[in-house]
Motif scaffolding. Structure first.
Motif, mmCIF file in Angstrom:
data_model
loop_
_atom_site.group_PDB
_atom_site.id
_atom_site.type_symbol
_atom_site.label_atom_id
_atom_site.label_comp_id
_atom_site.label_asym_id
_atom_site.label_seq_id
_atom_site.Cartn_x
_atom_site.Cartn_y
_atom_site.Cartn_z
ATOM 1 N N ALA A 61 0.849 -1.189 0.000
ATOM 2 C CA ALA A 61 0.000 0.000 0.000
ATOM 3 C C ALA A 61 0.885 1.238 0.000
ATOM 4 O O ALA A 61 2.042 1.186 0.389
ATOM 5 N N TYR A 62 0.322 2.355 -0.434
ATOM 6 C CA TYR A 62 1.069 3.609 -0.378
ATOM 7 C C TYR A 62 0.095 4.747 -0.078
ATOM 8 O O TYR A 62 -1.107 4.629 -0.296
ATOM 9 N N HIS A 63 0.624 5.835 0.450
ATOM 10 C CA HIS A 63 -0.202 6.990 0.784
ATOM 11 C C HIS A 63 0.365 8.207 0.070
ATOM 12 O O HIS A 63 1.562 8.495 0.146
ATOM 13 N N LEU A 64 -0.510 8.920 -0.651
ATOM 14 C CA LEU A 64 -0.072 10.086 -1.398
ATOM 15 C C LEU A 64 -0.081 11.331 -0.514
ATOM 16 O O LEU A 64 -0.946 11.497 0.347
ATOM 17 N N LYS A 65 0.901 12.177 -0.751
ATOM 18 C CA LYS A 65 1.018 13.414 0.010
ATOM 19 C C LYS A 65 -0.130 14.371 -0.303
ATOM 20 O O LYS A 65 -0.675 15.022 0.590
ATOM 21 N N HIS A 93 -3.951 15.248 -2.393
ATOM 22 C CA HIS A 93 -5.174 14.624 -2.881
ATOM 23 C C HIS A 93 -5.158 14.514 -4.404
ATOM 24 O O HIS A 93 -4.571 15.352 -5.087
ATOM 25 N N VAL A 94 -5.819 13.483 -4.917
ATOM 26 C CA VAL A 94 -6.062 13.367 -6.352
ATOM 27 C C VAL A 94 -7.575 13.279 -6.527
ATOM 28 O O VAL A 94 -8.211 12.370 -5.995
ATOM 29 N N TYR A 95 -8.141 14.224 -7.247
ATOM 30 C CA TYR A 95 -9.590 14.277 -7.424
ATOM 31 C C TYR A 95 -9.975 13.606 -8.732
ATOM 32 O O TYR A 95 -9.211 13.594 -9.701
ATOM 33 N N MET A 96 -11.200 13.071 -8.766
ATOM 34 C CA MET A 96 -11.636 12.292 -9.919
ATOM 35 C C MET A 96 -11.746 13.129 -11.195
ATOM 36 O O MET A 96 -11.703 12.593 -12.289
ATOM 37 N N HIS A 97 -11.895 14.442 -11.073
ATOM 38 C CA HIS A 97 -11.995 15.267 -12.276
ATOM 39 C C HIS A 97 -10.622 15.571 -12.890
ATOM 40 O O HIS A 97 -10.538 16.147 -13.965
ATOM 41 N N GLN A 98 -9.556 15.196 -12.194
ATOM 42 C CA GLN A 98 -8.207 15.388 -12.718
ATOM 43 C C GLN A 98 -7.846 14.166 -13.584
ATOM 44 O O GLN A 98 -7.251 13.200 -13.117
ATOM 45 N N ALA A 99 -8.221 14.239 -14.842
ATOM 46 C CA ALA A 99 -8.141 13.064 -15.724
ATOM 47 C C ALA A 99 -6.720 12.503 -15.829
ATOM 48 O O ALA A 99 -6.506 11.290 -15.740
ATOM 49 N N LEU A 102 -2.542 7.304 -11.881
ATOM 50 C CA LEU A 102 -2.770 6.394 -10.755
ATOM 51 C C LEU A 102 -3.184 5.010 -11.248
ATOM 52 O O LEU A 102 -2.738 3.990 -10.717
ATOM 53 N N ARG A 103 -4.053 4.985 -12.261
ATOM 54 C CA ARG A 103 -4.496 3.703 -12.794
ATOM 55 C C ARG A 103 -3.315 2.921 -13.365
ATOM 56 O O ARG A 103 -3.185 1.717 -13.171
ATOM 57 N N ASN A 104 -2.428 3.599 -14.051
ATOM 58 C CA ASN A 104 -1.259 2.936 -14.621
ATOM 59 C C ASN A 104 -0.316 2.429 -13.537
ATOM 60 O O ASN A 104 0.299 1.361 -13.672
ATOM 61 N N ILE A 105 -0.191 3.208 -12.453
ATOM 62 C CA ILE A 105 0.631 2.761 -11.317
ATOM 63 C C ILE A 105 0.053 1.477 -10.738
ATOM 64 O O ILE A 105 0.764 0.523 -10.424
ATOM 65 N N LYS A 106 -1.273 1.463 -10.603
ATOM 66 C CA LYS A 106 -1.921 0.290 -10.025
ATOM 67 C C LYS A 106 -1.714 -0.942 -10.896
ATOM 68 O O LYS A 106 -1.448 -2.037 -10.399
ATOM 69 N N ILE A 107 -1.840 -0.767 -12.217
ATOM 70 C CA ILE A 107 -1.625 -1.885 -13.132
ATOM 71 C C ILE A 107 -0.198 -2.420 -12.997
ATOM 72 O O ILE A 107 0.037 -3.627 -12.944
ATOM 73 N N ALA A 108 0.774 -1.494 -12.890
ATOM 74 C CA ALA A 108 2.178 -1.902 -12.777
ATOM 75 C C ALA A 108 2.428 -2.665 -11.482
ATOM 76 O O ALA A 108 3.111 -3.688 -11.466
ATOM 77 N N ILE A 109 1.859 -2.161 -10.361
ATOM 78 C CA ILE A 109 2.056 -2.827 -9.074
ATOM 79 C C ILE A 109 1.350 -4.189 -9.066
ATOM 80 O O ILE A 109 1.864 -5.170 -8.518
ATOM 81 N N THR A 110 0.156 -4.239 -9.672
ATOM 82 C CA THR A 110 -0.581 -5.501 -9.742
ATOM 83 C C THR A 110 0.246 -6.573 -10.460
ATOM 84 O O THR A 110 0.330 -7.716 -10.008
ATOM 85 N N GLU A 165 4.819 11.222 -3.788
ATOM 86 C CA GLU A 165 4.385 12.009 -4.934
ATOM 87 C C GLU A 165 4.155 11.031 -6.092
ATOM 88 O O GLU A 165 4.720 9.932 -6.112
ATOM 89 N N LEU A 166 3.350 11.434 -7.065
ATOM 90 C CA LEU A 166 3.113 10.546 -8.204
ATOM 91 C C LEU A 166 4.416 10.226 -8.934
ATOM 92 O O LEU A 166 4.594 9.125 -9.453
ATOM 93 N N SER A 167 5.324 11.192 -8.956
ATOM 94 C CA SER A 167 6.588 10.984 -9.669
ATOM 95 C C SER A 167 7.458 9.912 -9.019
ATOM 96 O O SER A 167 8.361 9.363 -9.661
ATOM 97 N N ASP A 168 7.181 9.576 -7.744
ATOM 98 C CA ASP A 168 7.977 8.555 -7.064
ATOM 99 C C ASP A 168 7.784 7.173 -7.687
ATOM 100 O O ASP A 168 8.591 6.276 -7.465
ATOM 101 N N PHE A 169 6.702 7.009 -8.430
ATOM 102 C CA PHE A 169 6.401 5.702 -9.000
ATOM 103 C C PHE A 169 6.813 5.595 -10.465
ATOM 104 O O PHE A 169 6.495 4.623 -11.128
#
Length: 266
Positions: free
Chosen positions: A1-5, A7-13, A19-27, A61-65
């Protein structure tokens, strides 16, 4: 698991897609359940059979991944809706499932990154064109099946047929013949032909034995079915002749057959 510093809102495409790509990579890295993990936001179905840990800090941060993602940027571009030609005449009761499956396969083909939820979104939109739309759980089943085909690179829609490959070519793993005289070459060729013929005969014998076993099981099952039906008929006749109430339980006791079998044949 990880915690982002932050917020990421759903309207931020872009951020959500990242985030979705990070999840696919970790999966893929952890060998998690792809369908289960990608269907849920922020949750992994993980059998804990791996030895990976990733705890360099508390807030990320997102860049960490970035190191987890492939170098080719186009591989993780936002998925666009492909133009799949849809024949509304095919979206009729009795053909909806098969046609929606075919459309979803064509939609998924060619994407380097694809989530089962995105296939489901496409199916939901296409399903609205049906006079009698399918239920959501049926669409989820189709999307999961298509995603399995896509994950294993088994989608063949739109692929030009190629020359059929000989299935058993090279199966004997003979080394390349070189530096042989003509007599030695002929002798080695005959030896290889003899070994190949022996293997073919063994395979045929195995297939014949397997077919005989299947037939024997079928005949045995048919005999049991006839025997059970006969016992049930005799039990029913006995109960009726003696004025005993005919029920599944009474037939089961008299015929000495479990109730599931009685229900199956009575």
């Amino acid at each position: 698991a990880y915690h982002l510093k932050n917020h990421v809102y759903m309207h931020q495409a872009k951020a959500v897609e990242y985030l979705r790509n990070i999840k696919i990579a970790i999966t893929k890295l952890l060998g998690c359940d792809i369908n289960g993990s990608h269907r849920l936001r922020g949750v992994w179905r993980n059998p804990l059979l791996h030895e990976h840990t990733y705890s360099e800090q508390i807030n990320y941060e997102l860049s960490d991944f970035k190191s987890l993602l492939p170098e080719k940027r186009e591989s993780f571009k936002k998925v666009r809706k492909t133009k799949v030609s849809i024949d509304d005449n095919q979206l009729v009761v009795g053909n909806r499932n098969n046609y929606l499956f075919a459309c979803a396969m064509r939609f998924a083909k060619g994407f380097s990154v694809l989530d089962a939820s995105e296939i489901l979104d496409y199916l939901i939109e296409t399903n609205t064109r049906c006079e009698t739309p399918l239920e959501r759980d049926e669409l989820q089943g189709i999307s999961a099946s298509v995603h399995i085909y896509w994950s294993n690179n088994l989608i063949r829609f739109g692929t030009l047929p190629t020359e059929q490959k000989i299935i058993n070519e090279g199966v004997m793993a003979f080394p390349t013949m070189s530096n042989l005289s003509f007599e030695e070459y002929e002798a080695e060729t005959k030896r290889r032909q003899r070994l190949s013929a022996q293997r073919t005969n063994e395979i045929r014998d195995q297939e014949k034995a397997r077919a005989q076993l299947i037939e024997a099981r079928r005949i045995s099952a048919l005999k049991r079915q006839i025997e059970n039906q006969k016992k049930i008929c005799e039990a029913v006749k006995f109960l009726e002749d003696n004025g005993i109430k005919v029920s599944v339980s009474s037939i089961s006791r008299k015929a000495k057959i479990n109730m599931r079998t009685v229900v199956k044949y009575y």
